[in-house]
Design a protein around this motif. Structure first.
Motif, mmCIF file in Angstrom:
data_model
loop_
_atom_site.group_PDB
_atom_site.id
_atom_site.type_symbol
_atom_site.label_atom_id
_atom_site.label_comp_id
_atom_site.label_asym_id
_atom_site.label_seq_id
_atom_site.Cartn_x
_atom_site.Cartn_y
_atom_site.Cartn_z
ATOM 1 N N ARG A 172 -6.128 10.694 -2.355
ATOM 2 C CA ARG A 172 -7.582 10.684 -2.430
ATOM 3 C C ARG A 172 -8.071 10.642 -3.880
ATOM 4 O O ARG A 172 -9.092 10.013 -4.178
ATOM 5 C CB ARG A 172 -8.155 11.895 -1.693
ATOM 6 C CG ARG A 172 -7.914 11.842 -0.182
ATOM 7 C CD ARG A 172 -8.643 12.953 0.550
ATOM 8 N NE ARG A 172 -10.089 12.845 0.452
ATOM 9 C CZ ARG A 172 -10.842 12.052 1.207
ATOM 10 N NH1 ARG A 172 -10.281 11.261 2.123
ATOM 11 N NH2 ARG A 172 -12.147 12.025 1.053
ATOM 12 N N ARG A 173 -7.340 11.295 -4.775
ATOM 13 C CA ARG A 173 -7.743 11.236 -6.182
ATOM 14 C C ARG A 173 -7.673 9.802 -6.700
ATOM 15 O O ARG A 173 -8.579 9.331 -7.397
ATOM 16 C CB ARG A 173 -6.849 12.148 -7.031
ATOM 17 C CG ARG A 173 -7.218 13.612 -6.968
ATOM 18 C CD ARG A 173 -6.659 14.377 -8.145
ATOM 19 N NE ARG A 173 -5.209 14.306 -8.238
ATOM 20 C CZ ARG A 173 -4.377 15.169 -7.658
ATOM 21 N NH1 ARG A 173 -4.872 16.177 -6.929
ATOM 22 N NH2 ARG A 173 -3.072 15.045 -7.774
ATOM 23 N N LEU A 174 -6.597 9.102 -6.354
ATOM 24 C CA LEU A 174 -6.463 7.724 -6.814
ATOM 25 C C LEU A 174 -7.502 6.822 -6.144
ATOM 26 O O LEU A 174 -8.116 5.974 -6.810
ATOM 27 C CB LEU A 174 -5.052 7.200 -6.513
ATOM 28 C CG LEU A 174 -4.802 5.732 -6.891
ATOM 29 C CD1 LEU A 174 -5.008 5.513 -8.386
ATOM 30 C CD2 LEU A 174 -3.403 5.297 -6.480
ATOM 31 N N LEU A 175 -7.726 7.003 -4.843
ATOM 32 C CA LEU A 175 -8.714 6.176 -4.143
ATOM 33 C C LEU A 175 -10.092 6.339 -4.751
ATOM 34 O O LEU A 175 -10.879 5.382 -4.810
ATOM 35 C CB LEU A 175 -8.748 6.538 -2.655
ATOM 36 C CG LEU A 175 -7.487 6.209 -1.833
ATOM 37 C CD1 LEU A 175 -7.658 6.658 -0.389
ATOM 38 C CD2 LEU A 175 -7.181 4.726 -1.889
ATOM 39 N N GLY A 176 -10.401 7.536 -5.212
ATOM 40 C CA GLY A 176 -11.705 7.774 -5.828
ATOM 41 C C GLY A 176 -11.869 7.078 -7.166
ATOM 42 O O GLY A 176 -12.995 6.839 -7.616
ATOM 43 N N LEU A 177 -10.771 6.727 -7.812
ATOM 44 C CA LEU A 177 -10.826 6.072 -9.124
ATOM 45 C C LEU A 177 -10.913 4.554 -9.028
ATOM 46 O O LEU A 177 -11.288 3.898 -10.006
ATOM 47 C CB LEU A 177 -9.577 6.435 -9.945
ATOM 48 C CG LEU A 177 -9.409 7.904 -10.345
ATOM 49 C CD1 LEU A 177 -8.052 8.114 -10.990
ATOM 50 C CD2 LEU A 177 -10.525 8.313 -11.302
ATOM 51 N N LEU A 178 -10.569 3.991 -7.862
ATOM 52 C CA LEU A 178 -10.448 2.539 -7.746
ATOM 53 C C LEU A 178 -11.639 1.932 -7.014
ATOM 54 O O LEU A 178 -12.068 2.447 -5.979
ATOM 55 C CB LEU A 178 -9.166 2.179 -6.992
ATOM 56 C CG LEU A 178 -7.851 2.611 -7.658
ATOM 57 C CD1 LEU A 178 -6.675 2.261 -6.765
ATOM 58 C CD2 LEU A 178 -7.700 1.944 -9.015
#
Length: 420
Positions: A172-178
């Protein structure tokens, strides 16, 4: 668990492989006929060279920055790709070759033996040791998340080229950045529609209701949403399904005005298409030929035409397919035009041995198939080429590749030489 292994700047890396003098120097690789930039090294990207930009628009910068320029060397890239995939096949229970520079690996059960990040680092080292190609590795419970993990592995140097998204919180952290357009399968047009609905990030797409996505968009995007939430919807394809049609087509290096040149081009395209057809063990029943002039020219009359013919019995015999293509070309050819592009398509494909002929149709001769197999074996051996006379009527239409590097690994006369 899946791993997506992606070769870094693959075409440029292949060109640098046998040229140590190019270390640190920007590299660009051009499209067919040396028209546009289709691949860039990391150094060329930092200089701002854009993808698909025409060569003439950046020629001044290329000269100023001392950028190395190469024509596309498909023989070299294909051979290096095969070597990379061979290494990967030795490191995982199953593999899906997704493209010339990408492959999905099945990692189920491996996480119980050692940490997956360690596995990814060992995989990177092994591929580089055996092939000289640097790769990035993205690891996740679904193929879509593995794609995003691989993207992060390339974007963030601190990852050392390996990102493991086993942890849902890290996902979820990565999805929030992309941004949402970075999600596999979400193109520019679809991302604009999603942005209008307030879905601007990969995380926002993951949080959408799957049923709503299916009703407003498609079942394909619904699968993507589920994959972003860690639910596998796309299995590994160890054996890709046979293609439903085979197309061979290219723009010419110069405009064609003579029938002799066009017949030579069509004959060569047909031989290549038939070879691909036999590689997948197929037979074709429909042959289509098309030709066209430049649709964007304001100084010339536009002409485009195609013709198709259905064979009574599906075939993979280059002789029959070429004769059919020649007859079709005769029916659509018009003199007085400057042709820019032509091509041939084989369709209505059948697996070999699956077509049931009528009582009055003779099946394809086993002797003909043995002959074609012998031709393919010779052409693949690297020790000679068997071609039809019609392919050699002319060579003026051939693709322009003025900056072609040697076929370092597939031709005896172009092997690299080390001098003391």
């Amino acid at each position: 668990m899946y791993a997506l292994v992606d070769c870094n700047n693959f075409y440029a890396s292949c060109e640098r492989l046998f040229r140590p003098d190019l270390q640190g120097r920007p590299i660009v690789v051009l499209s067919n006929n040396d028209g546009c930039v289709v691949a860039r090294s990391a150094e060329a990207k930092r200089l701002g060279i854009k993808m698909a930009v025409p060569l003439f628009q950046v020629q001044e910068q290329i000269d100023r920055e001392n950028i190395a320029v190469f024509s596309s060397n498909y023989a070299l890239y294909g051979d290096i790709s095969a070597r990379v995939m061979t290494v990967l096949e030795q490191q995982a229970p199953a593999i899906e070759v997704y493209s010339i520079d990408e492959a999905f690996l099945d990692l189920n059960g491996l996480e119980t033996n050692f940490p997956l990040v360690e596995y990814g680092l060992q995989l990177k080292q092994r591929v580089y040791q055996y092939t000289g190609i640097h790769v990035s590795v993205g690891i996740a419970p679904t193929k879509t998340l593995a794609k995003l993990a691989n993207h992060a592995a390339k974007q963030y140097p601190a990852t050392r080229g390996v990102v493991d998204l086993s942890d849902p919180l890290r996902q979820r952290r990565l999805l929030g950045l992309l941004p949402v357009q970075e999600v596999w399968g979400v193109g520019r047009r679809l991302s604009r529609r999603l942005n209008q609905q307030g879905v601007s990030s990969a995380l926002a797409l993951a949080d959408c209701d799957a049923a709503w996505i299916r009703s407003h968009y498609s079942v394909t995007l619904e699968r993507t949403v589920r994959e972003l939430n860690g639910q596998p919807c796309m299995a590994l394809e160890e054996c890709p399904p046979p293609r439903q049609q085979i197309l061979c087509s290219r723009s010419f290096a110069r405009r064609i005005t003579e029938y002799r040149d066009m017949r030579s081009a069509i004959a060569q395209y047909c031989s290549r298409a038939a070879e691909k057809l036999r590689q997948q063990g197929g037979l074709a029943r429909v042959v289509t030929v098309f030709i066209r002039t430049n649709p964007h020219s304001q100084l010339e009359t536009f002409y485009s035409h195609s013709a198709s013919r259905m064979l009574s019995i599906p075939s993979a015999d280059s002789r029959l397919l070429s004769a059919t293509a020649h007859a079709l070309l005769q029916s659509i050819w018009k003199p007085g035009f400057r042709y820019m592009k032509a091509g041939i398509m084989l369709s209505d494909l059948y697996p070999s041995g699956s077509f049931q002929p009528t009582l009055f149709d003779a099946p394809e001769s086993p002797a003909a198939m043995r002959l074609m197999q012998a031709v393919d074996n010779i052409n693949r051996s690297g020790r000679g080429q068997v071609r039809f006379a019609s392919e050699m009527l002319s060579s003026g239409w051939q693709m322009q590749r003025n900056r072609l590097s040697p076929a370092y690994t597939t031709r005896w006369d172009q092997l690299p030489v080390v001098r003391a």
